[in-house]
Design an enzyme around this catalytic site. Structure first.
Site, PDB file in Angstrom:
ATOM      1  N   ARG A 104      21.539  50.823  91.776  1.00 56.82           N
ATOM      2  CA  ARG A 104      22.628  50.865  92.774  1.00 56.82           C
ATOM      3  C   ARG A 104      22.063  51.588  93.982  1.00 56.82           C
ATOM      4  NH1 ARG A 104      28.943  52.301  92.118  1.00 56.82           N
ATOM      5  NH2 ARG A 104      28.815  50.159  91.401  1.00 56.82           N
ATOM      6  N   HIS A 131      27.552  42.693  95.163  1.00 55.11           N
ATOM      7  CA  HIS A 131      27.895  43.349  93.897  1.00 55.11           C
ATOM      8  C   HIS A 131      28.017  42.260  92.812  1.00 55.11           C
ATOM      9  CE1 HIS A 131      29.105  46.354  91.207  1.00 55.11           C
ATOM     10  NE2 HIS A 131      30.259  46.736  91.703  1.00 55.11           N
ATOM     11  N   GLN A 134      29.874  42.703  89.390  1.00 57.85           N
ATOM     12  CA  GLN A 134      31.332  42.754  89.509  1.00 57.85           C
ATOM     13  C   GLN A 134      31.928  41.350  89.483  1.00 57.85           C
ATOM     14  OE1 GLN A 134      33.337  45.659  89.774  1.00 57.85           O
ATOM     15  NE2 GLN A 134      34.812  44.075  89.222  1.00 57.85           N
ATOM     16  N   ASP A 220      39.639  45.190  98.242  1.00 59.23           N
ATOM     17  CA  ASP A 220      38.723  46.287  97.899  1.00 59.23           C
ATOM     18  C   ASP A 220      38.987  47.410  98.895  1.00 59.23           C
ATOM     19  OD1 ASP A 220      36.628  47.767  96.849  1.00 59.23           O
ATOM     20  OD2 ASP A 220      35.038  46.521  97.697  1.00 59.23           O
ATOM     21  N   CYS A 260      38.112  45.632  92.211  1.00 57.85           N
ATOM     22  CA  CYS A 260      36.950  46.079  91.419  1.00 57.85           C
ATOM     23  C   CYS A 260      37.082  47.535  90.992  1.00 57.85           C
ATOM     24  CB  CYS A 260      35.678  45.857  92.212  1.00 57.85           C
ATOM     25  SG  CYS A 260      35.571  46.815  93.736  1.00 57.85           S
ATOM     26  N   ARG A 288      33.279  44.220  82.533  1.00 54.88           N
ATOM     27  CA  ARG A 288      31.951  44.618  83.029  1.00 54.88           C
ATOM     28  C   ARG A 288      31.026  44.876  81.845  1.00 54.88           C
ATOM     29  NH1 ARG A 288      31.397  47.066  88.062  1.00 54.88           N
ATOM     30  NH2 ARG A 288      29.181  47.042  87.531  1.00 54.88           N
TER      31      ARG A 288
HETATM   32  N1  NVA Z   1      32.880  47.909  98.267  1.00 58.59           N
HETATM   33  C1  NVA Z   1      32.840  49.092  97.447  1.00 58.59           C
HETATM   34  C2  NVA Z   1      32.776  48.716  95.996  1.00 58.59           C
HETATM   35  C3  NVA Z   1      32.755  49.883  95.038  1.00 58.59           C
HETATM   36  C4  NVA Z   1      32.621  49.459  93.616  1.00 58.59           C
HETATM   37  C5  NVA Z   1      31.656  49.954  97.848  1.00 58.59           C
HETATM   38  O1  NVA Z   1      30.576  49.394  98.091  1.00 58.59           O
HETATM   39  O2  NVA Z   1      31.798  51.177  97.936  1.00 58.59           O
HETATM   40  N1   CP Z   2      33.576  48.542  90.354  1.00 58.18           N
HETATM   41  C1   CP Z   2      32.546  49.393  90.275  1.00 58.18           C
HETATM   42  O1   CP Z   2      31.395  49.007  90.430  1.00 58.18           O
HETATM   43  O2   CP Z   2      32.893  50.668  89.965  1.00 58.18           O
HETATM   44  P1   CP Z   2      31.947  51.972  90.020  1.00 58.18           P
HETATM   45  O3   CP Z   2      31.664  52.238  91.464  1.00 58.18           O
HETATM   46  O4   CP Z   2      32.756  53.036  89.372  1.00 58.18           O
HETATM   47  O5   CP Z   2      30.682  51.674  89.260  1.00 58.18           O
END
Ligand code: NVA
Ligand code: CP
Length: 306
Positions: A104, A131, A134, A220, A260, A288
Site C-alpha cells: 500500500r 484499489h 477492493q 467513498d 469501501c 476482502r
Molecule cells: N479512497 C480512499 C480509500 C481508502 C480505503 C483512500 O485512498 O484513502
Molecule cells: N477499504 C480498505 O481498503 O480499508 P483499509 O484502509 O482499512 O485497509
C-alpha cells in the site's frame, strides 16, 4: 514464465476473474464450515504499508495465516525505505526471501518499480490511482447478492479517486455501465483512471440523475489518504455529493449500497443509508478476506484444477 502481478484490475482478464470468483466461493464455503485449507504452508507474504489500514492489513494477514502461511508486516517507518533505500533494492532483497508482496503506497509508479524488480508476485493494496483488491471484493459481493454485473448500472457519487478509477476498469472487464457524478473540478481523467475510452461511463452534473435506475450506488471519502491538505476545501466543494435517501430512492428498488470503508457518516453518506437495509458494506468488507485468499492461492500456486 514471467511472474504475474496484480497492480491494477485490468492486469487480469475476465477469465481470470471468473476463475478467482469460483475459487473464492469454494474457499469461503470451507472457511464457513471451519474446514482447514492450507495450500500455502511454509509460504510468506510481506506486507508493506506506507499508509494506514484496517481492512487490508487484517484481511491479508488473516488470509495468509488461514492458508497455512505467515505474514511479515512492514510499516514505512520501520524499514530502510524511510531512510531513502531505493524501492528497486528493497524489491530485489525482499523478493528473494518471501513468496509474495502486498504493497500500500502513494503513486502507482512506486509499485510498478517494485514489481519490475521482484521475483515474486506483487499485489496492489491501494495506491493513489487504484484499489484493485477492493473492487475484486465489491464485484464478488454484488454477484453474491444479485448475480451477474453484465449490463448493470453502478452510480459513483463523489470524488474521481482510486476506487472510482478501479470501478471504471471493472466496467469494461465485466460489461456494466458507470454513472459518475463529481463536483466541478473533480471529474474523471481517463488517463489517470487507466481506461482508454469511456464507453462504459456517463457523467451527470446532478448526483440524483446519476442514481436514476442504478443497480448499485457507491461512494467513498471526499479526501483520500495523501490529500489531507485539501480536506477543508473538499468539504465545501463536495457538500451536494452526499449519498442520501433521495438518491437511493432514485435508484432501482433492489439497488444495493456499497462503500469501501472507512466511512465518515454525515459527510459522503447519510447514516440512514450506510446503516440502512440496502447497505451491503459488512459483506463487502468480509469478502476482502475471501477474494484475497483466492488471489494469493492463484498468484503463488497457479490455477488449481477443481
Ligand atoms: N479512497 C480512499 C480509500 C481508502 C480505503 C483512500 O485512498 O484513502
Ligand atoms: N477499504 C480498505 O481498503 O480499508 P483499509 O484502509 O482499512 O485497509
Amino acid at each position: 514464465m514471467p511472474t504475474k502481478h496484480f497492480l491494477q484490475l485490468k492486469d487480469f482478464s475476465r477469465a481470470d476473474f471468473e476463475y478467482l470468483f469460483e475459487r473464492t466461493r469454494w474457499i469461503k464455503d470451507r472457511f464457513k464450515r471451519y474446514e482447514i485449507y492450507q495450500p500455502l504452508r511454509d509460504r510468506t507474504l510481506a506486507m508493506v504499508f506506507e499508509k494506514a489500514s484496517t481492512r487490508t492489513r487484517v484481511s491479508f494477514e488473516a488470509g495468509i495465516n488461514q492458508l497455512g502461511g505467515i505474514a511479515i508486516n512492514l510499516n514505512r517507518g520501520d524499514t530502510q525505505l524511510s531512510r531513502g533505500e531505493p524501492i528497486e533494492d528493497v524489491a530485489r532483497v525482499i523478493s528473494r526471501m518471501v513468496d509474495g508482496v502486498m504493497i500500500r503506497t502513494f503513486e502507482q509508479v512506486i509499485i510498478e518499480r517494485f514489481a519490475a524488480n521482484s521475483r515474486v508476485p506483487v499485489i496492489n493494496g491501494l495506491t493513489n490511482e487504484y484499489h484493485p483488491c477492493q473492487i475484486l471484493a465489491d464485484v464478488y459481493t454484488y454477484i453474491e447478492h444479485r448475480g451477474s454485473m453484465e449490463g448493470k448500472t453502478v452510480a459513483w457519487i463523489g470524488d474521481s479517486n482510486n476506487v472510482c478509477s478501479t470501478w471504471l476498469q471493472a466496467a469494461s472487464i465485466f460489461g456494466f455501465n458507470v454513472h459518475v457524478s463529481t463536483p466541478p473540478g473533480y471529474e474523471v481523467d481517463p488517463n489517470r483512471a487507466g481506461v482508454g475510452e469511456l464507453n462504459h461511463m456517463r457523467s451527470f452534473p446532478d448526483p440524483v440523475d446519476a442514481c436514476r435506475g442504478a443497480d448499485l450506488v457507491t461512494t467513498d471519502v471526499w479526501t483520500s489518504m495523501g490529500f489531507e491538505t485539501e480536506s477543508a476545501e473538499r468539504r465545501r466543494n463536495f457538500e451536494h455529493w452526499r449519498v442520501d435517501r433521495a438518491m437511493m430512492a432514485a435508484a432501482k428498488p433492489d439497488a444495493v449500497f456499497m462503500h469501501c470503508l472507512p466511512v465518515h457518516r454525515g459527510e459522503e453518506v447519510e447514516a440512514e443509508v450506510i446503516d440502512g437495509p440496502q447497505s451491503v458494506v459488512g459483506d463487502e468488507a468480509e469478502n476482502r478476506l475471501h477474494v484475497q485468499k483466492a488471489l494469493l492461492e492463484y498468484l503463488v500456486c497457479g490455477p488449481i484444477s477443481q
